[in-house]
Each structure stands twice: as structure tokens, then as C-alpha cells.
Scaffold this active site. Sequence first.
Site, PDB file in Angstrom:
ATOM      1  N   HIS A  31       9.792  -3.270  -8.380  1.00 35.73           N
ATOM      2  CA  HIS A  31      10.385  -4.128  -7.344  1.00 35.73           C
ATOM      3  C   HIS A  31      11.117  -5.303  -7.996  1.00 35.73           C
ATOM      4  O   HIS A  31      12.204  -5.695  -7.581  1.00 35.73           O
ATOM      5  CB  HIS A  31       9.308  -4.719  -6.435  1.00 35.73           C
ATOM      6  CG  HIS A  31       8.700  -3.767  -5.460  1.00 35.73           C
ATOM      7  ND1 HIS A  31       9.438  -3.013  -4.591  1.00 35.73           N
ATOM      8  CD2 HIS A  31       7.397  -3.479  -5.189  1.00 35.73           C
ATOM      9  CE1 HIS A  31       8.620  -2.290  -3.836  1.00 35.73           C
ATOM     10  NE2 HIS A  31       7.375  -2.553  -4.185  1.00 35.73           N
ATOM     11  N   HIS A  68       4.423  -0.768 -11.034  1.00 32.19           N
ATOM     12  CA  HIS A  68       4.956  -0.657  -9.672  1.00 32.19           C
ATOM     13  C   HIS A  68       5.631  -1.961  -9.234  1.00 32.19           C
ATOM     14  O   HIS A  68       6.797  -1.973  -8.846  1.00 32.19           O
ATOM     15  CB  HIS A  68       3.813  -0.308  -8.716  1.00 32.19           C
ATOM     16  CG  HIS A  68       4.220  -0.241  -7.284  1.00 32.19           C
ATOM     17  ND1 HIS A  68       4.377   0.944  -6.614  1.00 32.19           N
ATOM     18  CD2 HIS A  68       4.533  -1.208  -6.381  1.00 32.19           C
ATOM     19  CE1 HIS A  68       4.771   0.704  -5.371  1.00 32.19           C
ATOM     20  NE2 HIS A  68       4.856  -0.606  -5.206  1.00 32.19           N
ATOM     21  N   GLU A  69       4.877  -3.048  -9.318  1.00 28.15           N
ATOM     22  CA  GLU A  69       5.430  -4.322  -8.846  1.00 28.15           C
ATOM     23  C   GLU A  69       6.627  -4.741  -9.692  1.00 28.15           C
ATOM     24  O   GLU A  69       7.563  -5.359  -9.190  1.00 28.15           O
ATOM     25  CB  GLU A  69       4.351  -5.410  -8.838  1.00 28.15           C
ATOM     26  CG  GLU A  69       3.184  -5.135  -7.891  1.00 28.15           C
ATOM     27  CD  GLU A  69       3.610  -4.798  -6.479  1.00 28.15           C
ATOM     28  OE1 GLU A  69       4.680  -5.254  -6.039  1.00 28.15           O
ATOM     29  OE2 GLU A  69       2.882  -4.048  -5.789  1.00 28.15           O
ATOM     30  N   HIS A  83      14.451  -4.398  -9.234  1.00 31.08           N
ATOM     31  CA  HIS A  83      15.383  -4.250  -8.113  1.00 31.08           C
ATOM     32  C   HIS A  83      15.921  -5.625  -7.696  1.00 31.08           C
ATOM     33  O   HIS A  83      17.092  -5.779  -7.347  1.00 31.08           O
ATOM     34  CB  HIS A  83      14.628  -3.583  -6.954  1.00 31.08           C
ATOM     35  CG  HIS A  83      15.488  -2.901  -5.938  1.00 31.08           C
ATOM     36  ND1 HIS A  83      14.985  -2.463  -4.731  1.00 31.08           N
ATOM     37  CD2 HIS A  83      16.807  -2.587  -5.908  1.00 31.08           C
ATOM     38  CE1 HIS A  83      15.965  -1.903  -4.032  1.00 31.08           C
ATOM     39  NE2 HIS A  83      17.075  -1.963  -4.722  1.00 31.08           N
TER      40      HIS A  83
HETATM   41 ZN   LIG Z   1       5.613  -1.752  -3.540  1.00 27.93          ZN
END
Ligand SMILES: [Zn+2]
Length: 729
Positions: A517, A513-514, A520
Site C-alpha cells: 500500500h 502487505h502494508e 502505491h
Molecule cells: Zn491492505
Amino acid sequence: MSRQRTSAKPRKRSNRHVFKVLCAIALGACATHAQLNGASSGPDFGPGNPFYSPSTLPFHAPPFDRIKDSDYQPALDAGMAQQLAEVEKIADNPAPATFENTLVALEKTGQLLDRVNQAFNCVTSANTDPELQKVQEYEAPRLSAEQDEIYLNARLFARVKAIYDERASLHLDPESLRLVEYDYKLFVHEGANLSDADKARLKKINEEDSSLSDAFMTKLLAATKSGAYSTSDGAALAGLSEAEVSAAAQAAQERKQQGWVIPLQNTTQQPDLTFLTNRATRQTLFEDSWNRAEHGDANDTRGTIARLAQLREQKAGLLGFPNYAAWVLTDQMAKTPESALHFVDALVPASTAKAASEAQEIQAVLDAQHGGFALAPWDWNFYAEQVRKAKYDLDENQVKPYFELDSVLQNGVFYAARQLYGLTFKERHDIPVYQPDVRVFEVFDADGKPLALFYCDYFKRDNKNGGAWMDVLTTQSKLLGVLPVVYNVANFEKPAPGQPALITFDDVTTMFHEFGHALHGMFADTEYPSLSGTQVARDFVEFPSQFNEHWASYKEVFDHYARNYKTGAPMPAELAAKIKKAATFNQGYRLTELLAAAELDLQWHALAATAPLEDPDTFEKEALTRTRLWLAAVPPRYRSSYFLHIWANGYAAGYYAYLWTEMLDDDAFQWFEDHGGLTRANGDRFRRMVLSRGNTEDLAKMYSTWLGAEPSIEPMLKFRGLKDATDAK
Ligand SMILES: [Zn+2]
């Protein structure tokens, strides 16, 4: 696939703050422009300060080996003064306003402040101490004052408005046009159209909001630390593994206490509640968590949050909005509180129906063991684990040896990024870090060119905020010629010295998940720093991260990283299949606790501008009862009094976004599955059309252009199993 939501980007208080100043809000009448300016010529800031000139390290990485706590305050003061002087010069320019001499010029301001503030945000969230906390308390209102100086500068706004009014005839490229609209809305949003008297009122509100947010964070950190469960009776810890017991002993030692200590995680439920066999211990640990910030002592946060909610109501009223949520949502994909509430409410019946059927199943196990009591929240995970074992024969301790942190990182997280995007990673030991647990990797693009630096800081510490998050140390920008430096922080249990870090599948999912980011941020390929990377609407920002979670359980990726840390053997297929199957278990509980937190957030921030000071406990109960989410055995994932996201981390009226973006991420993953899955072609297309684009175009349009259709809620219902729950009723 796991649905644990453990992440946020805590320091990013508002994604609406242009000029990349992350820490926001408010002015003390004391912190005038002249005084701020005066700070720059102070004796404390000179070439001896490591922030004085841009870092000479690769990627302009912060020289953490040279930065002392005492360097931050003078550098922040000087950075603010410098940016204000730069902005004044733009506002005072006698030449007519042009895109170049105003908006591009603004993008170039505040480079010193960014340098300091980004490092400061990093250490105050991940590695704080009393000195840094003091600086934070002192600087928070000054940073807010600095923001206000910029947004409420009438001469500057007049220039921005002039450009905005002429934008159709300026023949700007799409990204530049987006910047014009973005900046104009930002000024209006921050009150640029207010009368002088109302501007002054807004400043006062912002100042108090900022101070209270910081006070909340400081109180909560202390409350969470002192709320830890402690015992001198070893028998109370029955059920925990040897490693967990020795971690508890070490935690006690670190606090110079006898016996054992179980530090609290930031959520309501605590991981050890799954394993503790002693019901009294479970109840005490749960209540330690639930009541952590409600002891009526100096760390009680209730007064702080009631006032924060009231201030936010008043701010919305001043800006002409019916409530704070309406103000926040204007630039989000959801657009209005009504549509966000509708989205959340629509999920409640199916979610609570599923939770109710899970509760029945658990109660049956409990009764079969002659428990003689009704299921309570502190029992849920303990018996759910038994149901899961009975149903899926899966034991966390059986799978953990296959999830060794470094293998998950390099053979899983990095591997997926290599298959999809062609990235490669090289660990660097020559880049200074702020704490010895932090690791640094240089990231190379498919063509071998350096792309970014990536830091990771995975282990829990008492001086770290709870949860997991991503943020940047430098923001990508072609205009400034800067490549991104990004970092991930989490709170995984630190192994005893010499032991491998074996993590749970939830932790694995958090890492993916992290890193979503992080991608991105690292793929950002935009001209202007204000539109770069993760600086997108909150109900979009969790889409790339949640999308990246899907690869954690994707067979090709999973088989590559899930290997026994002793033998290197892959996880037996049967066990892997069980993990996948088990991931669909307990989804009623998990979704319901999220919905309850989302409802609390939206309702706190949908209070009318004239609403009185609320009593948090009463408000909370009524808000959840009204929405059919006040459930004996399923408490909200965060209680109002320790809901860090909404009171101090910029997620006010934005927590629903985790679920909103789930709609997007499931929908997007479905597209990948329909188009051949883990391929470079799919990855490159997604990177080009979405991940690299930051906030350079309308996000709904960006998404539907990539997908070739509007987002659909159907894949989310499928992955969550909600359709079945509804149909069964
Ligand atoms: Zn998040």
C-alpha cells in the site's frame, strides 16, 4: 505464502469522497454553513496553532512535537470553514463554468482541512486518548455536514454538470477527462440530483450513520480492552513461551491488575490459542473474543449495528438503488452485488471441502491423544499446529529467531523495493513522531531524488485500533507540488525492554502487505490529488498490497532478510522450504473464515430498503446458514458485532474485495514469474503502468493493458490449492 489478511485502511471511510476529506458523512441541523463559517474567526485558531500554516518540516511532515490534543478541534473547524468559503467562491463565480475555474479550483480547496484531518485520522486510529475521542465524536457529524454542503450545493453541481455535458468537446488530457467523470459521478452518487426534501432526509441519515459509526468504534475499542483474558493462575497459561508469559504479566501491570492479561486481537481467533495447552483457558479466551461486544452492557454493539444496517438500506432507497451494496458497487470493478456474491459463492464449495478435510485430520490427532471431545473453534489452531508440526515439522518458535523485525524491514521489505524499483531508505531521527515507537524513513528514488517519507508504527498498544493499515499524512499531487508522506501501522507483540522483536511469518507478510500500500502511495505521480495513489476502487486497492506479499517468500528476498538475530546465519534451507510448504497448510480454514466474513458483509448490505430492524445474532446465523458457511468449527473471521471494517472503516459491502484482489495479485505475480521475477525491468514497468497511476484511468483497463490480457482466476486457484480440493470430491 501466507494468506493471513490483517489489513485495511481504517480511517478511509469512503474512497468516493473527493477533496481528500477522509472522515465523512452527515449534517446536524445545527451545523449550518454560517455556523461553520463562524468557527474560522473563533479565538481558538491563530498563528499559535501548529496547523495554522503549512508545515515547514521536510515533506510538510506534521509537527507532532508541537501538536497538542487541544489543537485539533479549532483547526478542524477552521479548515472546514475555509474549504466551504473556497467552494462557495467557485460556485458563485459569474464566469461560465470551465474545467480550470471549477474542477481544478476544487482540487485546490481544503488544504488546511487536509493538513489537520490527516494528522487527526492518524492519531485517533493509532494513538488515541479520551480527549481525542471526544473531539472525534464532536467533529464527525460536522465533517460530514461539511461534505454534504459541498456535494449538495446545487449551484456547484450545475457547474460540474455543465462541464460533464461538454466534456467531449473540451479536448482534455486523459487524466483531466477522468477527473470530470469522477467528480460528476461523485456528486450524483451523493445525491446531487435529489429534491430538496430528499436532500434534507439524506443529510439526516448521513449524520446518524456517522455518529453511530463513531459510537461503534468507541464501544468496540472499550469492549476489546475490557474483553481481554485475565487470570491470576499461572498454570492457566501453560504452553506459552517465556516471552509471551512476561508480555502477559506486563499487560496486567499496565492495567494495574494482578496476574496475567492476554489482550484481544481484532479477529475471532487469537494468536495464543495456537499454544495454550489448557483447554479451559482456550475456551475462555475464545469466548472472551467471540462475545466481546455482546455482554448487554454499555459496550454492546448490537443495537448500533442493527440501526446502521437499517440506515444504510434507507439511504440506498432514497438514492434509487435496490440496496446499499448496489449503491456502493457502482464504481467498483465488480460493478454489482450479484457479481460480488457470485464470485464469493463460487469459492464456497471448494473452500469448505478443504476445511472439512482439515477438520478430519485434526480430529484424528485429537482422537489419537484420547481427547474425547469433538473439535471446537478454540481447539482448531492448537491441534492444527500439531498437525503442521507432524506434517511439516515446523515450530513457530523455531523460526521466529530468523524474523527479527528490523532485519525483515530493512533486508526484506526495503530490499525487495530496491531490487524492483531502485529505492533506497535512510532513517531520520529529526522528524517528530506522535509516539516514541514510531520510526521515520526518507525514501529516495533510483536517481537519488527524494521520493517520500515513510513512517512505521508496528507494536500493539491499547489505544490503537486492531489490525494493520496504511494511510497518508500528505497526498501526492503535481498540481499542489506535494510529495507523499505515508505510514504503516500494525499490532505486533512488543518485546520486553532490551529484547529483540521476533515476529511470526504472518507478521512478516503483514509488513510486506502494508508496504505494498505504501508503495502505491509513494509512487503516485498524478496531477490531481483526488485521483492520487491509493484512492482507487476498494476491489483494486488491496491488489498492490497483496501483490507485494508475494516477495516475502520469494527466495532471493527471503534469503536476504531471514537471518538468525544472534548469529546472522541464514535460515537453513530445509527450514525455509518447510515454511513455504507450511504456508499452504490450513488454507481451507483461512479461506472459509474470510468467505464467511465477506458473506456477512454483503448480506447485511443487500437488505432491501424497507427491511425491518434485524436481530444481529439471528441475522448472522441465517445469513451464514443460507450460504453453507455456518460451520461448528470454522467461525467467521469477524463476527457482525466486532466487524470494524464494515461498520466504521469504509469497507461496507467491500470486504469481498480482499478476495477479488487476490485474484488480481496472484495473476500479476504469475506474470512476474513468467517474465524473470524480481527485476528492475519488471518493477519499473509495473510502477509506470499501475503503481504510479492512482485512479487516473479505468482500473480494469489499466490492469489488462499492463497484463496484456484479462485477469484470470486460475493462478488464485493454483496458489490456494482449491483446484485439488474440487477435483478430489
Ligand atoms: Zn491492505
